[in-house]
Design a protein around this motif. Structure first.
Motif, short mmCIF file in Angstrom:
data_model
loop_
_atom_site.label_atom_id
_atom_site.label_comp_id
_atom_site.label_asym_id
_atom_site.label_seq_id
_atom_site.Cartn_x
_atom_site.Cartn_y
_atom_site.Cartn_z
N UNK A 83 1.03 -1.15 0.08
CA UNK A 83 -0.02 -0.05 -0.05
C UNK A 83 0.91 1.22 0.02
N UNK A 84 0.63 2.10 -0.91
CA UNK A 84 1.51 3.26 -1.30
C UNK A 84 1.62 4.02 0.18
N UNK A 85 0.74 4.21 0.85
CA UNK A 85 0.61 5.18 2.06
C UNK A 85 1.61 4.73 3.06
N UNK A 86 1.79 3.38 3.03
CA UNK A 86 2.69 2.74 4.17
C UNK A 86 3.97 2.45 4.01
N UNK A 87 4.39 3.11 2.73
CA UNK A 87 5.84 2.95 2.38
C UNK A 87 6.85 3.68 3.18
N UNK A 88 6.45 4.28 4.10
CA UNK A 88 7.34 4.88 5.15
C UNK A 88 7.76 3.90 6.08
N UNK A 89 6.93 2.76 6.38
CA UNK A 89 7.38 1.90 7.21
C UNK A 89 8.69 1.40 6.92
N UNK A 90 9.88 0.98 7.64
CA UNK A 90 11.06 0.32 7.22
C UNK A 90 10.69 -1.18 6.83
#
Lengths: 380, 619
Positions: free
Chosen positions: B451-458
């Motif tokens: 999911x695009x919005x979660x790509x900040x999670x390492x």
């Protein structure tokens, strides 16, 4: 104005908020648990149950696992058939051109072999584990003098209950499958084994001390599982023996009962519910284990049921049955879990997993139910 | 005494019935204790035998000069990791900047397949200049192009619809005999090349930095392998000679003796294998090694410095940042490794303690290799511990929270529902959870991570379906019933008066739980967590199926993202490799030693937990 009112309100709110947090954690867990059961059931139930007459897909339960063949006759129309059926069908319809033929190992047919294998393993294991475990705990609790040694032994047993099952598998493999001194009933003596010279001739063959062959066998697997579950059973039995009040024993002894009469009439009957619960829990654990039987008992592929391959009479027949490797449900699942999964194989996989989970859950549920039932009933 | 009043029964062998019954129970008790002792005996016997053979193997490894070459191999591998990261960054950047162009280029290649394979006959016809061949080809091409799905050709969905249509249009005039890509594709490729020129240059430099070292490595690997084969053959024939000599000494049959003697005369062994002479090429390469390493160092530093500083793609920037951070470490390790290699001498004895350390702290577990078998526990141990930590980190808050809720807050009805449900989780066989992890959770996690919005999670988006996190989540579920049940017991054991006193003082329920109940029950909770850890670390099937089974140290550079990597575990390796090894071999003993380590760990955990529980019951 009362200066404390606001404070109480925040406190109350805090209290409620934290209750909500705890409740959410709990119900998330419950949801996960129910979710997994539901997911597996919804995927697997359609394979096991049918909407037509008889309502249960008996073929799935009464056929041995086979290779599944998926092919097309006309483009786009897939046909699934077991390997044996497919060979016959091909003989009957030599003219039909088969397109896109694909085979999927282990996912055709049913699960009779693994079901039977698991049942036999569990029975073998539980017979051994219950006889040894219950009598050992009776001895430890009723006969043995209390002392440091007994405490040490008890502690050792308790601690072994937590040893990983794969370690028991290693051990069982080394002890039961590879040791070459176990007495075995054989038709021919293997003189290369050191103890082969001491073979005792019997009517049909020999009782020879040559080990059980280095392959896997039902008996070796059953014993490995028994060793694994033994500490659990001893611990649980002791618990329920201890729960029987001392007064019962004293009263029966005072009436002139011998030690064995006392145990038989005043102790065991009241400990039976606990022992029963523990052994059903043991069945759950044993039936679900894969690691200990991976090297000691299980095979992926076997065309016949154990007793169909046995020859000989009497004890030799029993020995033939017990010395074979078997299929087992958990190992069967493991086998196809490692194969690439496709649309075609999913149905059988889901069905097998569902049947297995149902079986194990029934036993687990039974033990939970019995525990609650007896806890409410037996009070002294 | 009761005995005085008992009727004397019939005695068999001096024992009456009571004695026999007691004897039966006693035998079973002894039997179970003997079995449990046998476990320890068998495990330890097989495991301890590992050390001498392992020591022998390591000595041979040193004598053949493989140890020296091993340093080179490791250095080249380390460099390859940097190259891999740079490449990854390069393609990320390429996708970000020229995704469409890359899509055009790749889709063109993918389109050739249906055209060239299925259209083979038409192409042959064209080649033979048959009549009407061109028309036939054109209709075929049009038909094929109208039938292809974008989803199947452009698998990574790089293309937008306009470019896709443009590509299809440009393919219409494609000449299968020439095989040249249409102008549209050429344009895209040129644009890509131009835009990425400086990055490409630096990347090439980074990747070529180890040329010298790599060729030296290749040369020495060949030499050392031959030395190893010869030495092994020598060892086998020496062993054969000893066996034959023993055979001759023990037989009395003259025929057999003569036969054995004839065989013995055929066995040729040297007095001692000339390790000194055979390993000279390695010893003489020390200087070349130093030079090659210095070369690598200079080129790599230069190459990394040339890497661009600004990126369009965030992941690329992060990767290059990691490359920049990692490079000095790698170079430092390189220096150490070169110094270490320079100290290598074929005749330096291998210490027994060192060879044991090599097992416990070795970073490689490589078996059935034609080069050298490494038995290093560290990656497996790390994998086990990492998965267990994740499992506990998830399981503990939930199960302790649930225990508090059920014990202190919930109504009776809730208790009667929640407790059995959580206990039922314990009954789920681990292999079922494993296949659930493969089919449902793995797929779900991967989709969730994309999911695009979660790509900040390492660690997101995940590359692998089977990874540490997946296994950790499932094991957390397995640990929950254990921790929950024992925690609940511990909370139950807190005397009622404690909470009554607290409530009477005006504390709220939550204050009572946190300030009074939890501190009192804390050691019981701790024991529960320990037993949960014992259950998790010994679990086999879930990790075997779900952890990904890649034997390597986790790449700590990824930070928390390490949980998205696959790993292997101690339990998993036993289950995976036990079935394939012959008994008595070094590999087999290594597996037993791993089993012994597991056994010891779980025993320690259990003893600690039991102690805490026992101390509590004395309260």
């Amino acid at each position: 104005m009362n200066p404390f009112v606001a404070k109480t309100k925040t406190r109350k709110r805090k209290d409620q908020a934290s209750v909500v947090i705890f409740a959410v954690a709990t119900y998330l867990l419950v949801a996960c648990a129910v979710g997994i059961f539901f997911k597996i059931a919804s995927a697997g139930a359609p394979i096991l149950f049918a909407s037509e007459d008889s309502f249960i897909n008996w073929d799935f339960l009464t056929k041995n696992p086979e290779t599944l063949v998926v092919f097309e006759i006309e483009e786009g129309e897939k046909i699934r058939m077991d390997q044996t059926d497919f060979t016959e069908w091909k003989k009957e319809n030599p003219g039909v051109e088969v397109l896109n033929e694909k085979t999927h190992a282990y996912t055709g047919g049913g699960i009779l072999g693994p079901l039977v294998g698991t049942a036999m393993l569990v029975v073998t294991c539980m017979v051994v584990a219950l006889v040894v475990g219950v009598s050992a705990s009776v001895y430890l609790n009723e006969y043995a003098r209390k002392g440091l040694l007994m405490n040490a032994i008890r502690l050792a047993i308790m601690n072994l209950a937590g040893v990983p099952s794969v370690v028991f598998g290693l051990f069982g493999f080394a002890l039961f499958c590879l040791s070459d001194w176990w007495p075995a009933l054989t038709y021919t003596i293997n003189e290369e084994r050191t103890m082969g010279y001491f073979a005792i001739p019997l009517t049909d063959g020999y009782l020879s001390f040559q080990g059980w062959g280095s392959g896997s066998s039902l008996f070796a697997g059953g014993l490995t599982l028994a060793v694994m579950v033994l500490p659990v059973i001893i611990a649980a039995c002791e618990e329920s023996l201890k729960a029987v009040p001392k007064g019962f024993r004293e009263a029966s002894l005072a009436l002139g009962a011998s030690k064995w009469q006392c145990i038989r009439t005043a102790v065991l009957p009241y400990a039976t519910p606990g022992i029963l619960t523990a052994s059903i829990l043991g069945v759950t654990r044993v039936a679900g284990e894969t690691a200990p039987i991976m090297f000691t008992a299980a095979v992926a592929d076997k065309a016949k049921l154990p007793w169909e391959e046995a020859e000989g009479n009497g004890l030799f027949w029993l020995s033939d049955v017990m010395m074979q490797s078997v299929q087992a449900l958990p190992y069967h699942i493991y086998t196809f879990a490692r194969l690439p999964n496709t649309e075609e194989t999913a149905a059988t996989q889901n069905g097998t997993v569902f049947v297995f989970l149902m079986l194990v859950s029934v036993f687990a549920g039974l033990s939970i139910f019995l525990r609650i039932f007896f806890r409410n009933k037996l009070k002294w | 005494m009761a005995k005085h009043f008992q009727k004397k029964g019939r005695r068999i062998l001096g024992w009456d019935l009571q004695d026999w019954i007691k004897g039966f129970f006693g035998t079973n008790a002894t039997l179970s204790i003997v079995i449990l002792l046998l476990i320890c005996f068998y495990l330890i016997r097989e495991a301890v035998m590992f050390f001498p053979s392992h020591h022998q193997g390591l000595t041979l490894y040193r004598q053949t000069g493989q140890e020296f070459v091993g340093h080179l191999i490791e250095e080249v591998d380390e460099h390859a990791k940097i190259v891999a990261m740079t490449d990854q960054a390069y393609y990320r950047e390429l996708d970000e900047k020229f995704g469409n162009e890359r899509g055009v280029s790749d889709s063109y290649e993918a389109l050739l397949e249906p055209l060239e394979d299925a259209g083979e006959d038409f192409i042959d016809a064209l080649d033979d200049e048959e009549e009407g061949a061109q028309e036939a080809w054109d209709t075929f091409a049009t038909k094929t192009l109208s039938k292809v799905y974008k989803k199947e050709i452009d698998t990574f969905n790089r293309l937008d619809d306009d470019s896709w249509n443009a590509l299809l249009a440009s393919m219409k005039g494609w000449d299968p005999l020439e095989g040249d890509p249409p102008a549209f594709v050429e344009e895209a490729r040129a644009k890509m090349k131009e835009g990425m020129a400086s990055f490409e240059l630096a990347r090439a430099e980074v990747s070529a930095a180890d040329d010298q070292l790599d060729s030296l490595r290749g040369k020495l690997v060949k030499i050392a392998s031959v030395v190893r084969e010869d030495a092994k053959a020598e060892l086998t024939s020496a062993a054969r000679k000893i066996a034959l000599e023993q055979g001759i000494a023990s037989t009395t049959d003259p025929d057999k003796k003569a036969e054995l003697e004839e065989k013995l005369s055929e066995v040729k062994i040297m007095d001692s294998f000339p390790f000194a002479a055979r390993s000279t090429p390695m010893a003489e390469s020390k200087d070349a090694h130093k030079a090659a390493a210095a070369d690598l160092k200079a080129k790599l530093t230069a190459g990394v410095a040339k890497l661009p500083a600004e990126f369009a793609s965030q992941p690329a920037a992060e990767l290059i940042e990691r490359v920049r951070k990692k490079t000095p470490d790698v170079l430092e390790e390189l220096d150490e490794s070169v110094a270490e290699a320079a100290r290598w001498r074929w005749d330096k004895p291998v210490g027994y303690f060192d060879s044991a350390l090599q097992f416990f702290f070795g970073r490689d577990w490589v078996t059935n290799s034609s080069w050298h078998d490494f038995y290093g526990l560290l990656p497996l141990f790390t994998g086990s511990v990492l998965i267990s930590c994740i499992a506990l980190a998830i399981a503990v808050p939930f199960s302790v929270g649930a225990a508090i809720y059920v014990n202190r807050i919930a109504t009776r009805l809730e208790q009667n529902i929640i407790k059995p449900v959580i206990e039922m989780v314990q009954a789920i066989p681990s292999v079922v959870l494993g296949i659930f992890g493969i089919l449902v959770l793995g797929e779900g996690l991967r989709e969730f991570s994309q999911v695009e919005a979660l790509s900040w999670i390492p660690g997101f988006p995940m590359q692998e379906r089977l990874n540490i996190l997946n296994a950790g989540l499932l094991l957390a579920l397995m640990a929950v019933p254990t921790i929950f049940t024992l925690c609940e017991d511990a909370l139950n054991n807190v005397p009622r008066s404690f909470s009554e006193a607290s409530l009477a003082l005006g504390a709220s329920r939550i204050q009572t739980v946190i300030k009074v109940i939890l501190p009192t029950a804390i050691s019981g909770i701790f024991a529960a967590i320990l037993l949960g850890l014992g259950r998790v670390i010994g679990e086999t099937m879930v990790v075997l199926l779900v952890a990904g089974n890649k034997i390597a140290m986790p790449d700590w550079g990824a930070g928390v993202g390490v949980v998205a990597q696959p790993t292997h575990t101690m339990t998993g390796i036993i289950a995976q490799e036990m079935g394939e090894v012959a008994d008595g071999t070094l590999h087999w003993r290594a597996l037993f030693l791993v089993g012994l380590v597991l056994f010891t760990i779980s025993l320690c955990i259990n003893v600690a937990a039991q102690r805490i529980i026992r101390r509590l019951s004395h309260l």
